[in-house]
Scaffold this motif. Structure first.
Motif, PDB file in Angstrom:
ATOM      1  N   LYS A 163       0.381  -1.371   0.344  1.00 26.15           N
ATOM      2  CA  LYS A 163      -0.075   0.029  -0.159  1.00 26.15           C
ATOM      3  C   LYS A 163       0.955   1.093   0.119  1.00 26.15           C
ATOM      4  N   GLU A 164       2.165   1.340   0.615  1.00 24.33           N
ATOM      5  CA  GLU A 164       2.689   2.355   0.726  1.00 24.33           C
ATOM      6  C   GLU A 164       3.358   2.698  -0.820  1.00 24.33           C
ATOM      7  N   LYS A 165       4.064   1.790  -0.862  1.00 26.51           N
ATOM      8  CA  LYS A 165       4.948   1.313  -2.729  1.00 26.51           C
ATOM      9  C   LYS A 165       3.701   2.352  -3.118  1.00 26.51           C
ATOM     10  N   SER A 166       2.550   2.239  -3.458  1.00 26.53           N
ATOM     11  CA  SER A 166       1.973   2.583  -4.620  1.00 26.53           C
ATOM     12  C   SER A 166       2.087   4.000  -4.457  1.00 26.53           C
ATOM     13  N   SER A 167       2.209   5.110  -3.079  1.00 25.22           N
ATOM     14  CA  SER A 167       2.129   6.532  -3.155  1.00 25.22           C
ATOM     15  C   SER A 167       3.984   6.618  -3.007  1.00 25.22           C
ATOM     16  N   ILE A 168       4.693   6.312  -3.457  1.00 30.23           N
ATOM     17  CA  ILE A 168       6.166   6.471  -3.053  1.00 30.23           C
ATOM     18  C   ILE A 168       6.897   6.849  -4.188  1.00 30.23           C
ATOM     19  N   ILE A 169       7.026   8.009  -4.268  1.00 30.31           N
ATOM     20  CA  ILE A 169       7.928   8.312  -6.080  1.00 30.31           C
ATOM     21  C   ILE A 169       9.394   8.301  -5.744  1.00 30.31           C
ATOM     22  N   THR A 170       9.325   8.731  -7.223  1.00 30.70           N
ATOM     23  CA  THR A 170      11.666   9.619  -6.799  1.00 30.70           C
ATOM     24  C   THR A 170      11.508  11.126  -7.299  1.00 30.70           C
ATOM     25  N   SER A 171      11.576  11.552  -6.672  1.00 26.75           N
ATOM     26  CA  SER A 171      11.869  13.310  -7.609  1.00 26.75           C
ATOM     27  C   SER A 171      12.918  13.450  -8.060  1.00 26.75           C
ATOM     28  N   LEU A 172      13.343  14.920  -8.179  1.00 25.15           N
ATOM     29  CA  LEU A 172      14.042  14.169  -9.858  1.00 25.15           C
ATOM     30  C   LEU A 172      15.005  14.411  -9.227  1.00 25.15           C
ATOM     31  N   ASP A 173      15.814  14.637  -8.174  1.00 21.73           N
ATOM     32  CA  ASP A 173      17.201  14.555  -7.690  1.00 21.73           C
ATOM     33  C   ASP A 173      17.501  13.131  -7.185  1.00 21.73           C
ATOM     34  N   PRO A 180      12.641   4.773 -14.644  1.00 25.03           N
ATOM     35  CA  PRO A 180      11.356   3.927 -15.637  1.00 25.03           C
ATOM     36  C   PRO A 180      10.312   4.972 -15.844  1.00 25.03           C
ATOM     37  N   LYS A 181       9.085   3.762 -17.116  1.00 23.51           N
ATOM     38  CA  LYS A 181       7.914   4.219 -17.385  1.00 23.51           C
ATOM     39  C   LYS A 181       7.229   4.684 -16.051  1.00 23.51           C
ATOM     40  N   THR A 182       7.314   4.348 -15.183  1.00 22.27           N
ATOM     41  CA  THR A 182       6.311   4.651 -14.232  1.00 22.27           C
ATOM     42  C   THR A 182       6.889   5.845 -13.107  1.00 22.27           C
ATOM     43  N   PHE A 183       8.218   6.767 -13.721  1.00 18.55           N
ATOM     44  CA  PHE A 183       8.499   7.630 -12.950  1.00 18.55           C
ATOM     45  C   PHE A 183       7.531   9.019 -13.036  1.00 18.55           C
ATOM     46  N   MET A 184       6.636   9.024 -14.255  1.00 15.99           N
ATOM     47  CA  MET A 184       5.591  10.059 -14.348  1.00 15.99           C
ATOM     48  C   MET A 184       4.527   9.441 -15.194  1.00 15.99           C
ATOM     49  N   SER A 185       4.055   8.670 -15.043  1.00 21.98           N
ATOM     50  CA  SER A 185       2.974   8.054 -15.985  1.00 21.98           C
ATOM     51  C   SER A 185       1.605   8.145 -14.937  1.00 21.98           C
ATOM     52  N   SER A 186       1.189   9.195 -14.200  1.00 22.43           N
ATOM     53  CA  SER A 186       0.527   9.871 -14.588  1.00 22.43           C
ATOM     54  C   SER A 186       0.903  10.903 -13.801  1.00 22.43           C
ATOM     55  N   LEU A 187      -0.570  12.220 -14.288  1.00 20.81           N
ATOM     56  CA  LEU A 187      -0.711  13.507 -14.214  1.00 20.81           C
ATOM     57  C   LEU A 187      -0.579  13.978 -12.537  1.00 20.81           C
ATOM     58  N   GLN A 188      -0.901  13.013 -11.665  1.00 22.10           N
ATOM     59  CA  GLN A 188      -0.761  13.049 -10.271  1.00 22.10           C
ATOM     60  C   GLN A 188       1.036  13.399  -9.568  1.00 22.10           C
ATOM     61  N   LYS A 189       1.311  12.493 -10.457  1.00 26.44           N
ATOM     62  CA  LYS A 189       3.647  11.771  -9.768  1.00 26.44           C
ATOM     63  C   LYS A 189       3.992  12.941 -11.051  1.00 26.44           C
ATOM     64  N   ALA A 190       3.703  13.180 -12.125  1.00 23.18           N
ATOM     65  CA  ALA A 190       3.975  14.760 -12.659  1.00 23.18           C
ATOM     66  C   ALA A 190       4.116  15.911 -11.850  1.00 23.18           C
ATOM     67  N   VAL A 191       2.991  15.849 -10.771  1.00 26.29           N
ATOM     68  CA  VAL A 191       2.840  17.369 -10.106  1.00 26.29           C
ATOM     69  C   VAL A 191       3.646  16.516  -9.231  1.00 26.29           C
ATOM     70  N   ALA A 192       3.226  15.647  -8.748  1.00 27.30           N
ATOM     71  CA  ALA A 192       4.525  15.319  -7.038  1.00 27.30           C
ATOM     72  C   ALA A 192       5.786  15.897  -8.002  1.00 27.30           C
ATOM     73  N   VAL A 193       5.816  15.330  -8.579  1.00 24.99           N
ATOM     74  CA  VAL A 193       7.215  15.422  -9.253  1.00 24.99           C
ATOM     75  C   VAL A 193       8.316  17.085  -9.559  1.00 24.99           C
ATOM     76  N   HIS A 194       7.007  17.707  -9.948  1.00 25.77           N
ATOM     77  CA  HIS A 194       8.019  19.042 -10.555  1.00 25.77           C
ATOM     78  C   HIS A 194       7.587  19.669  -9.549  1.00 25.77           C
ATOM     79  N   PHE A 195       6.088  20.020  -8.444  1.00 23.81           N
ATOM     80  CA  PHE A 195       5.650  20.658  -7.738  1.00 23.81           C
ATOM     81  C   PHE A 195       5.656  20.289  -6.210  1.00 23.81           C
ATOM     82  N   GLN A 196       6.717  19.493  -5.947  1.00 27.22           N
ATOM     83  CA  GLN A 196       6.620  18.895  -4.363  1.00 27.22           C
ATOM     84  C   GLN A 196       5.177  19.042  -3.493  1.00 27.22           C
ATOM     85  N   LYS A 197       4.116  19.108  -4.381  1.00 34.24           N
ATOM     86  CA  LYS A 197       2.546  18.943  -4.030  1.00 34.24           C
ATOM     87  C   LYS A 197       1.750  18.198  -4.749  1.00 34.24           C
TER      88      LYS A 197
END
Length: 303
Positions: free
Chosen positions: A52-62, A245-262
């Protein structure tokens, strides 16, 4: 009596095994031994929580990991200037007055392109003049069930519009030659002006699905068959960050989190978009999904 083909049948060996297990549980319960109520409860809890926790864990640009669920929510007020003398940062287009406001914003954007073409570099101009596009429709819960696009969201860097297509357009038209109503004609002319302009990019995240759904929902509206400059941020992300990886920005929600930290709140995503009136929370959600797109494009270009 039901036919055997639809009766619930249980093999004798399975029924006997169940009765034996039930008897053992009752005996152990009488002795004060607590047992799990079902098989799923006996699974290792650490594995369930880890998944469950893994689904919300993403990797930032750094390269660092972060949990999207712990990020602050992104608000429309954070990314869109407040309109003067307006109660909301978005504009609901469900009347002729709303269409006129949309026309004025499109004209303003076209003038900006004409004025700054010689002043700015191409990448900067693309980012500042692009319009975000997103659509919402009632989710389907059965195979073969289809619902027309309910709202079309369009947003520049300074204006956000939620176009109530269900209120403005007919969605049960199969004859492509049927005359448009005055309202449909006015809306189609305004959108055609925007979509056919090659200097203004229309951007989305997985935008091909939205464009196909628009055309299928309103085939008599010619504006939904005219798109000259389209950018899919999902595809662009693969080119901008090729070593991820392909899952890095697989959704708009992930892309926003990576670029805006929100975190982009998706609570209203599967709500009943064909029910009127739309709730403020739906309008807020719909506007934000389109408004963030030009800013996300600018981030990708900058990086």
């Amino acid at each position: 009596c039901l036919p055997r083909s639809v009766r619930v049948t249980t093999p004798v060996w399975r029924r006997e095994s169940y009765m034996k297990l039930k008897k053992e549980k009752e005996q152990q319960k009488s002795k004060g031994i607590c047992l799990p109520s079902d098989n799923t409860s006996s699974l290792p809890q650490s594995k369930i929580y880890t998944a469950k926790e893994k689904s919300s864990i993403i990797t930032s640009l750094d390269g660092n990991e972060m949990d999207m669920d712990l990020l602050p929510l992104l608000r429309l007020e954070d990314v869109l200037p407040t309109r003067s003398h307006a109660q909301t940062p978005w504009e609901l287009v469900d009347s002729l007055a709303g269409i006129r406001a949309l026309q004025n914003a499109i004209q303003e954007s076209m003038e900006h392109v004409n004025e700054d073409t010689a002043k700015e570099d191409l990448d900067s101009l693309v980012a500042t003049t692009a319009w975000g596009l997103d659509c919402e429709w009632r989710p389907s819960h059965m195979v073969g069930e289809h619902h027309p696009v309910a709202t079309l969201q369009l947003s520049s860097r300074y204006h956000a519009f939620v176009i109530d297509l269900i209120s403005l357009c007919r969605n049960d038209i199969n004859d492509l030659n049927i005359p448009l109503t005055p309202t449909e004609s006015m809306l189609s002319d305004a959108l055609t002006t925007l979509f056919k302009n090659k200097a203004i990019r229309i951007i989305g995240f997985g935008i091909s699905q939205d464009l196909s759904k628009l055309s299928a929902s309103y085939p008599h509206m010619t504006c939904f068959n005219i798109f000259h400059s389209v950018i899919d941020l999902h595809s662009l992300a693969r080119r901008a960050y090729p070593r991820t990886p392909k899952t890095f920005m697989s959704s708009l929600q992930k892309a926003v989190a990576v670029h805006f930290q929100k975190k982009l709140d998706k609570t209203e995503q599967c709500s009943e978009w064909d029910v009127r009136p739309l709730r403020p929370s739906q309008l807020q959600y719909a506007s934000l999904d389109a408004t963030i797109l030009p800013l996300l494009l600018n981030k990708m270009i900058t990086n």
